[in-house]
Design a protein around this motif. Sequence first.
Motif, PDB file in Angstrom:
ATOM      1  N   ASN A 132       0.734  -1.053  -0.111  1.00  0.00           N
ATOM      2  CA  ASN A 132      -0.053  -0.260  -0.180  1.00  0.00           C
ATOM      3  C   ASN A 132       0.619   1.383  -0.114  1.00  0.00           C
ATOM      4  O   ASN A 132       0.692   2.137  -0.422  1.00  0.00           O
ATOM      5  N   LYS A 133       2.284   1.102   0.525  1.00  0.00           N
ATOM      6  CA  LYS A 133       2.853   2.497   1.227  1.00  0.00           C
ATOM      7  C   LYS A 133       3.821   2.626  -0.584  1.00  0.00           C
ATOM      8  O   LYS A 133       3.261   3.944  -1.269  1.00  0.00           O
ATOM      9  N   ILE A 134       4.126   1.444  -1.321  1.00  0.00           N
ATOM     10  CA  ILE A 134       4.139   1.605  -2.424  1.00  0.00           C
ATOM     11  C   ILE A 134       3.975   2.000  -3.713  1.00  0.00           C
ATOM     12  O   ILE A 134       4.072   3.722  -4.441  1.00  0.00           O
ATOM     13  N   LYS A 156      12.700   1.132  -7.223  1.00  0.00           N
ATOM     14  CA  LYS A 156      14.249   1.755  -5.554  1.00  0.00           C
ATOM     15  C   LYS A 156      13.333   1.459  -4.317  1.00  0.00           C
ATOM     16  O   LYS A 156      13.875   1.161  -3.348  1.00  0.00           O
ATOM     17  N   THR A 157      12.179   1.956  -4.595  1.00  0.00           N
ATOM     18  CA  THR A 157      10.799   2.054  -3.056  1.00  0.00           C
ATOM     19  C   THR A 157      10.620   0.130  -2.891  1.00  0.00           C
ATOM     20  O   THR A 157      11.023  -0.122  -1.390  1.00  0.00           O
ATOM     21  N   THR A 158      10.287  -0.584  -3.571  1.00  0.00           N
ATOM     22  CA  THR A 158      10.699  -2.547  -3.226  1.00  0.00           C
ATOM     23  C   THR A 158      11.911  -2.740  -2.880  1.00  0.00           C
ATOM     24  O   THR A 158      12.191  -3.334  -1.871  1.00  0.00           O
ATOM     25  N   ASP A 171       9.417   3.119   6.966  1.00  0.00           N
ATOM     26  CA  ASP A 171       9.493   4.337   6.620  1.00  0.00           C
ATOM     27  C   ASP A 171       9.560   4.999   8.609  1.00  0.00           C
ATOM     28  O   ASP A 171      10.016   6.068   8.131  1.00  0.00           O
ATOM     29  N   ASN A 172      10.168   4.097   9.752  1.00  0.00           N
ATOM     30  CA  ASN A 172      10.466   4.569  10.583  1.00  0.00           C
ATOM     31  C   ASN A 172      11.354   5.889  10.458  1.00  0.00           C
ATOM     32  O   ASN A 172      12.375   4.978  10.063  1.00  0.00           O
ATOM     33  N   GLY A 257      -1.532  -8.658  -1.905  1.00  0.00           N
ATOM     34  CA  GLY A 257      -1.333  -7.621  -2.597  1.00  0.00           C
ATOM     35  C   GLY A 257      -1.910  -5.436  -2.103  1.00  0.00           C
ATOM     36  O   GLY A 257      -2.364  -5.516  -1.087  1.00  0.00           O
ATOM     37  N   SER A 258      -2.373  -5.613  -3.209  1.00  0.00           N
ATOM     38  CA  SER A 258      -2.793  -3.761  -3.256  1.00  0.00           C
ATOM     39  C   SER A 258      -2.957  -3.211  -4.174  1.00  0.00           C
ATOM     40  O   SER A 258      -2.399  -3.243  -5.241  1.00  0.00           O
TER      41      SER A 258
END
Lengths: 262, 343
Positions: A132-134, A156-158, A171-172, A257-258
Amino acid sequence: MKKHRSTMAVLALLVMFAVNLVLPAQVVNAADDKQLIFDNAHLLSQEEYRELNAMANEYGAKRETDIMILTSTNPEGADVQKMTENFYDEQAPGYDKPHGNAVILTLDMYHRETYLAGFYKGEQYLDDGRLNKIRNKITPDLSNGDYKLAFEQYIKTTYKYMGFKPGVNPDNIMFNIWFQLGGAAVIGVIVVGIMAYRSGGRVTVNGWTYEDTSTSGILDHQDRYIRTTTTRRKIEKNTSSGSGGGGTTSGGHSHSGSRGSF
Amino acid sequence: MPVIEYKCQSCGSGMVFDSETETLSCPSCGRKDNIEQIPDPLKQQVFSEDEAREYHCTSCGAVIMTDPETSATTCSFCGSAVILSDRLTGSLAPAMVIPFSVSKEEAMKAFKKWCRNGLLTPSGFMTADRIKGMTGIYVPFWLYDLNNQVEVHAHATKVRIYTSGDYEYTETQHFDVYRKIRLNYVKVPIDASEKMNDALMDKLEPFPYEHLKEFKTPYLAGYIAEKYSFDDKALFPRVKDKIREYIDSYIASTVSGYTSVSYTDKQIDTTPKQAKYCLFPVWMINYDFHKSDYTFAMNGQTGKVVGKPPISKAKVAAWFAGVFGVSLLSLKLISWMMGGGFL
Ligand SMILES: [Zn+2]
Ligand SMILES: [Zn+2]
């Protein structure tokens, strides 16, 4: 002078260390790249495709997971989750083996919907929450039609999120390199500042030093309760814009999934 | 003749105060006289106000050159210890004195040690071989005894936060707080010399009061002494200011257990009970480093050194780099233990 040199050495090391953290080595081995991007909707130019495919290969290898992108004009109007699951069953992708570790971003240009799925290691490290964040990160770029930018961000985020143990919030602030560098710098400034401040000697007396305890004291005291005031605030529920979550493909492969539109 | 010199009864040389034995001692023959038993010549002298303000050394007859504040010094021609007694009598008579216990050699040694321990001082400075001058000075201080009547009113709160259902509740209890306090301070020192830097003198505290002695002039022999530039009335605002933070922290310590306290009314009534004029021993050290002068002061009883030393940019950078590196590594380790990647 010896002290100077060792200082410089420490500084140089720290800079190298920091640079290393921010930019992973960019070694491109185009010859060995396998196809990870299936741009059936032709959203990318040849050049963009080559660049992104190389990037996906490189970052995916570090996480031992195929980071994949599937785009489709979807003339049949199929469901985006179903499309993703069928793609996985038929293509049998996977970094380690067919039907192995993979993450797939599917763009359904017909319904303008996206679906993100993680298989095996991809499922373990990228639960629905992380996916979800991605998806939330790349949705604005997708809406603007900046597909290349969105795909880069996705890769990159993955890569980044799979570096964190499952279950922790990626994201802490503690994991943020700028926060770590900034925090270390603040501690350094405070410690050296205190050392410099104290180098001239400091006051070591206080009220106790001169107090005549035999004649000093509280003569009278009162703590009178007046009233109580109460305020209340509704607790914000974490409502994510996406829905859906994971599932299992017809071939029997479970995945996270998202889902969302753009 | 308002000049006192102590001549050795055995050999006639000038005698000086010896910090080690706390006696008046003769550097030539080693005779030591107990100060408590010497009749203080100050007590027998009476001066008229309009007496000519010129002092002559009783040993060589030369004119003694002094600042108007100096009450004890050495003759610049023959080196005899001289005491200008009219600057130590009447309203200028000190009540008490803390004699020097750190000798010049010990002070030198202690200062060098202090320089070596400076973590940020340049290495050239640490050898402490540029001491230009070291002067033992009796600095005038007022010791105040102060009685304080304190009455405060405050508004205090206790806050409790809890959740129930979909709501977070913030419950605040309000209290009216009243305190009446008697707070007495004794022997609060304030330096009374215009020449001395107040902040530097404040850092020299504490002076060990168990070494306070009834004032006798022989303690000054061989040292510089200053007379006060400001009387106790003139410095009363300074001492009030100094104890204000003591009083504030005392009040705060009596109002505990609350989330927040805001004072609506604070009445502090300070009455000076007495102010005693005292002389405290201070070694002043002048240090020359890279063509700049640095001044340090040392408590002549405890050996505590104060004063701003030069700061080495290279050492600051080295310490910063070291602390920065260790902190970054620790933060990385924490993030790694929390489940983040190390790199
Ligand atoms: Zn003698
Ligand atoms: Zn002389």
